[in-house]
Design a protein around this motif. Structure first.
Motif, mmCIF file in Angstrom:
data_model
loop_
_atom_site.group_PDB
_atom_site.id
_atom_site.type_symbol
_atom_site.label_atom_id
_atom_site.label_comp_id
_atom_site.label_asym_id
_atom_site.label_seq_id
_atom_site.Cartn_x
_atom_site.Cartn_y
_atom_site.Cartn_z
ATOM 1 N N TYR A 189 31.057 24.135 68.860
ATOM 2 C CA TYR A 189 30.240 25.310 68.524
ATOM 3 C C TYR A 189 28.845 24.949 68.047
ATOM 4 O O TYR A 189 28.035 25.825 67.781
ATOM 5 N N GLU A 249 36.627 39.879 58.944
ATOM 6 C CA GLU A 249 36.509 40.663 60.173
ATOM 7 C C GLU A 249 37.849 40.808 60.885
ATOM 8 O O GLU A 249 38.690 39.917 60.828
ATOM 9 N N LEU A 288 27.655 33.828 64.962
ATOM 10 C CA LEU A 288 27.643 32.393 64.650
ATOM 11 C C LEU A 288 26.504 32.053 63.691
ATOM 12 O O LEU A 288 26.642 31.187 62.822
ATOM 13 N N ARG A 316 27.847 32.765 60.285
ATOM 14 C CA ARG A 316 28.817 31.733 59.882
ATOM 15 C C ARG A 316 28.117 30.436 59.502
ATOM 16 O O ARG A 316 28.437 29.812 58.481
ATOM 17 N N ASP A 369 39.805 28.438 67.829
ATOM 18 C CA ASP A 369 39.459 29.689 68.511
ATOM 19 C C ASP A 369 40.572 30.070 69.490
ATOM 20 O O ASP A 369 41.022 31.215 69.530
#
Ligand code: IPM
Ligand code: MN
Length: 355
Positions: free
Chosen positions: A137, A276, A91, A94, A246
């Motif tokens: 998030y 990924e 994270l 990101r 998600d």
């Protein structure tokens, strides 16, 4: 000749094994399609954390900004408490690199590997655009009276107009470029989450006015999971927030044939993006040469398309489709009929000598 710099983060568990195969395939297409690249490996991950206590520091993140793209295997280690590596590395990357889109193509390559009855490849072919920088998030919230009977934990979904709008704009542009049925579905929860989804819906409606050629639709997130199973052919592009994205993309992975084939991109359209396989580190398969590398190979294809090597990316996808249709016994780890490295070899062979 074009030359790229790829930052490779093999990471934890089966990450290094699948990234190896991905790099093998990228090497094959680079010679065929005439581009050069330099791949630099970084040891970020659970092993390094256990040795040094370090996840990822500012300088390392700065260093990544000079790369054309990042190719990531998996982050997650059985000996590290859940949350530390995910927030400290994945994270963190990101957010720090402002990869505000999580792009997840859901495409069935072989009907035999679909858990849904009577669904063919043409029925399951859509893309989820997941907001990747905000929502639940954002790590906003608090404990009150922690550890007591009166404990309260809040976790806030943080949505900014700018954050929502840039994601929705990306989704409209993507739908236009994809040019399939030109339909964009907003997946939300306007009936209950009346602050966040009011903002999303208003922004969606406003941006939609600039795209008269694109059909718009709305589905609640719970209903969306139902349609994924019942009528996946209804979807072309879906746009949603971080948490819903998600959840629905794991379901998406299952209907396209499982984690063995599911790839994703963390995109900063103006900066460095990261690609990924979405399956995670799969500790129980680590080091056994049984994990399916196709998700990582497909992530490599997405990466090449993103940096501008469209033909090379497409050639990888074509080769993967052929292998999935003609060779693989299953897409699940240990059941493929081939080892991890043999699957990589099959893809390379198919690219160099298409049959
Ligand atoms: C994903 C993963 C991550 C997420 C985890 C590992 C933090 O599940 O990429 O979907 O929740 O975004
Ligand atoms: Mn996930």
């Amino acid at each position: 000749m074009k030359k790229y710099k790829i930052a490779v983060i093999p990471g934890d568990g089966t990450g290094p094994e699948v990234i190896n195969e991905g790099l093998k395939v990228i090497k094959a297409v680079s010679s065929k399609f005439g581009f050069e690249y330099e791949a630099k490996t970084f040891d970020f991950g659970g092993e390094r954390y256990l040795k040094t206590g370090k996840t990822l520091d500012k300088q390392e993140i700065e260093g990544l900004k000079k790369y054309s793209a990042i190719y990531l295997g998996a982050i997650g280690h059985p000996d590290v408490k859940p949350g530390i590596l995910e927030t400290g590395i994945l994270l963190n990357l990101r957010f720090s690199l402002d990869q505000y889109i999580n792009l997840r193509p859901i495409k069935l390559y072989n009907a035999d590997f679909c858990p849904l009855k009577n669904k063919k490849p043409e029925d399951i072919d859509f893309v989820v655009v997941r907001e990747n920088s905000e929502g639940l998030y954002k790590s906003m919230g608090e404990f009150k009276n922690k550890g007591t009977k009166d404990e309260i934990a809040t976790q806030i979904s943080y949505n900014t107009r700018k954050g929502v709008e840039r994601c929705i704009r990306y989704a409209f542009e993507y739908t236009k470029k994809r040019n399939k049925t030109k339909k964009l579905t907003l997946c939300g929860k306007t009936n209950v989450l009346t602050f966040a989804w009011d903002l999303w819906q208003r922004t969606f409606n406003e941006v939609a006015k600039e795209y008269p050629d694109i059909k718009t639709d709305y589905a609640h997130v719970d209903a969306t999971t139902m349609w994924f199973v019942k009528n996946p052919e209804w979807f072309d592009v879906i746009v949603t927030d971080n948490m819903f994205g998600d959840i629905i993309t794991d379901l998406g992975a299952m209907i396209q044939g499982g984690m063995g084939i599911a790839a994703g991109g963390n995109i900063n359209p103006q900066g460095v993006s990261m690609f990924e396989p979405i399956g995670g580190s799969a500790p129980k398969y680590t080091g056994k040469n049984v994990i399916n590398p196709l998700a990582a190979i497909c992530a490599g294809a997405m990466m090449l398309e993103n940096i501008g090597e469209i033909k090379a990316g497409k050639a990888i996808e074509e080769a993967v489709i052929t292998i999935v249709r003609t060779k693989m016994k299953s897409l699940a780890a240990g059941k493929m009929g081939y080892t991890t490295s043999e699957v990589g070899d099959l893809v390379v062979k198919q690219i160099l000598n298409p049959v």
